[in-house]
Design a protein around this motif. Sequence first.
Motif, short mmCIF file in Angstrom:
data_model
loop_
_atom_site.label_atom_id
_atom_site.label_comp_id
_atom_site.label_asym_id
_atom_site.label_seq_id
_atom_site.Cartn_x
_atom_site.Cartn_y
_atom_site.Cartn_z
N CYS A 1 0.85 -1.20 0.00
CA CYS A 1 0.00 0.00 0.00
C CYS A 1 0.88 1.24 0.00
O CYS A 1 2.08 1.17 0.27
CB CYS A 1 -0.93 0.00 1.22
N ASN B 1 -6.22 -1.02 -2.51
CA ASN B 1 -6.97 0.22 -2.42
C ASN B 1 -7.31 0.47 -0.94
O ASN B 1 -7.01 -0.35 -0.07
CB ASN B 1 -8.23 0.19 -3.29
N LYS B 2 -7.96 1.59 -0.67
CA LYS B 2 -8.20 1.95 0.73
C LYS B 2 -9.13 0.96 1.44
O LYS B 2 -8.96 0.67 2.63
CB LYS B 2 -8.77 3.37 0.82
N ASP C 1 -2.09 6.40 1.81
CA ASP C 1 -3.39 5.76 2.05
C ASP C 1 -3.49 5.23 3.48
O ASP C 1 -4.55 5.29 4.10
CB ASP C 1 -3.61 4.61 1.06
#
Length: 328
Positions: A227, A313-314, A231
């Motif tokens: 990641c 992704n978040k 984020d």
Amino acid sequence: MFKDKRILITGATGSWGHELVSQLLQEKPKEIRLFSRNESSQVAMMRQFSDKRLKFIIGDIKEREGLMQACQDVEYVFHLAALKHVPVCEEQPLEALKTNVLGTQNVIDAAIYNHVNKVVYISTDKAANPSNFYGLSKAMGERLIIHANTLNTDTKFVCVRGGNVLGTNGSVIHVFKNQIAEKGVVGITDLRMTRFFLTIEEAIGLLFKATYESIGGEIFVMKMPTCTILDLARVLIEDSGKEDVEIIELGKRPGEKIHEILFSEYESASTVHYDKHYFVILPSIEIDGLKEYYASYKPVEMENYNSGENLMNKDELRTLLEEGGFLS
């Protein structure tokens, strides 16, 4: 594998050591020896676990004689002890050398002398194409561990290389949470920065798998989600419920990379797909039977294993943090 066995853990009082002890106790060992130089942490662990199978030994891997005694009648060694913080190792490289390199050779010597079955060395993504002294010292430790398999001994030596483990001592998770709560400002050295992450429970589970299945001389590389640090900060800010938390860019520290790698372009030529959890890097030196054992495994087609690719992704990151117990 560990039932009724004696096990030594160096650097046992850190976050990895806590979880490793917790999971090892479920395997019904005869004794677990916790070797570290931190007296207060040992006392805290003694009170936390309150288990007669645990034996606490004050010692430093820089001192060979103490390790020789600690290894007596031991069947498995997990070598966790190291100086780990990048800025500390940059500022005091000689201390990092003495602990991470010479200390690792002391572990090797003690294990061979005491006829230990297997030594598992815990390494880091920073050992792949190192850009700082910490990574360089861990890479040297890896080479010593791999080379030990060529010596006249029945002891097997294996490396396990992973990225950042969520929630460990000094983890960015704790740093960001404190900054959010106390300052309302989160400092990130570079907004483009990415990292590999895994929960401590998953990391120890994978460590056991490598211990069970390794034959000696290879480097097991954990397959880990990635990641952006930006984020990560945003998810923690959202979870805090605080408004107007500012994110500021501080500038890279000496030796820091924008993206980490778990194996390099050079290493990819001798790396194979092991299973859904691991790659295995085979050594450039000759170790009897090792290349033949892995001959049927598929070589990787990646140039390197880079934290800047296949980013979570978040929502995926939030799920990982929830599973690790880091969100409210």
